[in-house]
Design a protein around this motif. Sequence first.
Motif, mmCIF file in Angstrom:
data_model
loop_
_atom_site.group_PDB
_atom_site.id
_atom_site.type_symbol
_atom_site.label_atom_id
_atom_site.label_comp_id
_atom_site.label_asym_id
_atom_site.label_seq_id
_atom_site.Cartn_x
_atom_site.Cartn_y
_atom_site.Cartn_z
ATOM 1 N N ASP A 124 -8.935 31.293 -117.529
ATOM 2 C CA ASP A 124 -8.684 33.627 -116.648
ATOM 3 C C ASP A 124 -9.770 33.238 -114.936
ATOM 4 N N THR A 125 -9.241 32.508 -113.366
ATOM 5 C CA THR A 125 -9.467 32.867 -112.455
ATOM 6 C C THR A 125 -9.756 33.916 -111.640
ATOM 7 N N GLY A 156 -17.293 32.084 -112.582
ATOM 8 C CA GLY A 156 -16.288 31.125 -112.297
ATOM 9 C C GLY A 156 -15.002 31.459 -113.711
ATOM 10 N N ALA A 157 -14.117 29.898 -113.212
ATOM 11 C CA ALA A 157 -12.818 30.273 -114.089
ATOM 12 C C ALA A 157 -13.605 30.302 -115.747
ATOM 13 N N THR A 158 -12.911 30.340 -116.308
ATOM 14 C CA THR A 158 -12.804 30.128 -118.446
ATOM 15 C C THR A 158 -11.468 30.448 -119.048
ATOM 16 N N LEU A 159 -11.641 29.320 -120.105
ATOM 17 C CA LEU A 159 -11.134 29.440 -121.144
ATOM 18 C C LEU A 159 -10.281 30.759 -121.314
ATOM 19 N N TYR A 160 -9.019 31.158 -121.647
ATOM 20 C CA TYR A 160 -8.652 32.006 -122.449
ATOM 21 C C TYR A 160 -8.970 31.894 -123.997
ATOM 22 N N GLU A 161 -9.533 32.766 -124.481
ATOM 23 C CA GLU A 161 -9.871 32.752 -126.071
ATOM 24 C C GLU A 161 -8.726 32.123 -126.799
ATOM 25 N N GLY A 162 -8.695 30.874 -127.337
ATOM 26 C CA GLY A 162 -7.870 30.974 -128.305
ATOM 27 C C GLY A 162 -7.112 29.127 -127.980
ATOM 28 N N PHE A 163 -7.642 28.541 -126.633
ATOM 29 C CA PHE A 163 -6.803 27.750 -126.642
ATOM 30 C C PHE A 163 -7.187 25.968 -127.095
#
Length: 209
Positions: free
Chosen positions: A17-18, A80-87
């Motif tokens: 998510d950017t 900053g950028a965050t990883l989508y949940e579940g990855f």
Amino acid sequence: MKKYKCIIFDLDGTMLDTEKMNMIPLQRLVKEELGQDVTYESLLKYRAYAGKKTLELIGFKDIEKSYTKWVKYVGEFEEGATLYEGFNKVMEDIDAKGIICGIASSKMKNQYEIDFFPTGLQKYMKSVVLAEDTENHKPHPEPLLKAVKLLGIKPEDSMYVGDTVVDYKSSKAAGMDFALALWGASDLSGIEADYNLNDPMDLLKVLGL
């Protein structure tokens, strides 16, 4: 159920998510350099393109100079950028089943390292194709074809996961099935995905995991 040997991922809007960290600085840049007040929503359509292409489409003149400034503003942005949940689980399970993963993204290499390395998921990516690695960019199939060629896997045995019509067109031109990441998609027009994913975990269902 089709058996895939390889899954290639887009990054922005798909794994990462950017959106805010790119769009709010872009909004500021348009105001500063072009003197235009543009809405946040009106800029979302440009998420599908590489950074310099975005500036070209908006109408910036000195692309290199403006791009440097945009990168600086993105770097200074507090979110900053965050990883989508579940990855984390998705990648672990796919890897455990012996399905090979890779990346085909319009992101520049230095930004990829800043945004993606903190997730720790690069260890699962056996091929990574970024903006500097190909002459042509999505919707041209070259980035996707290069990603699978590096792995020695045929396009028809691969799936591309992305969030824009540009990702969709690129996958179809490459002869790959396409899974649409609905969590990152802002415009569905023109996309006829083979799979619609509401959540990253849905990818495991598609793969029968």
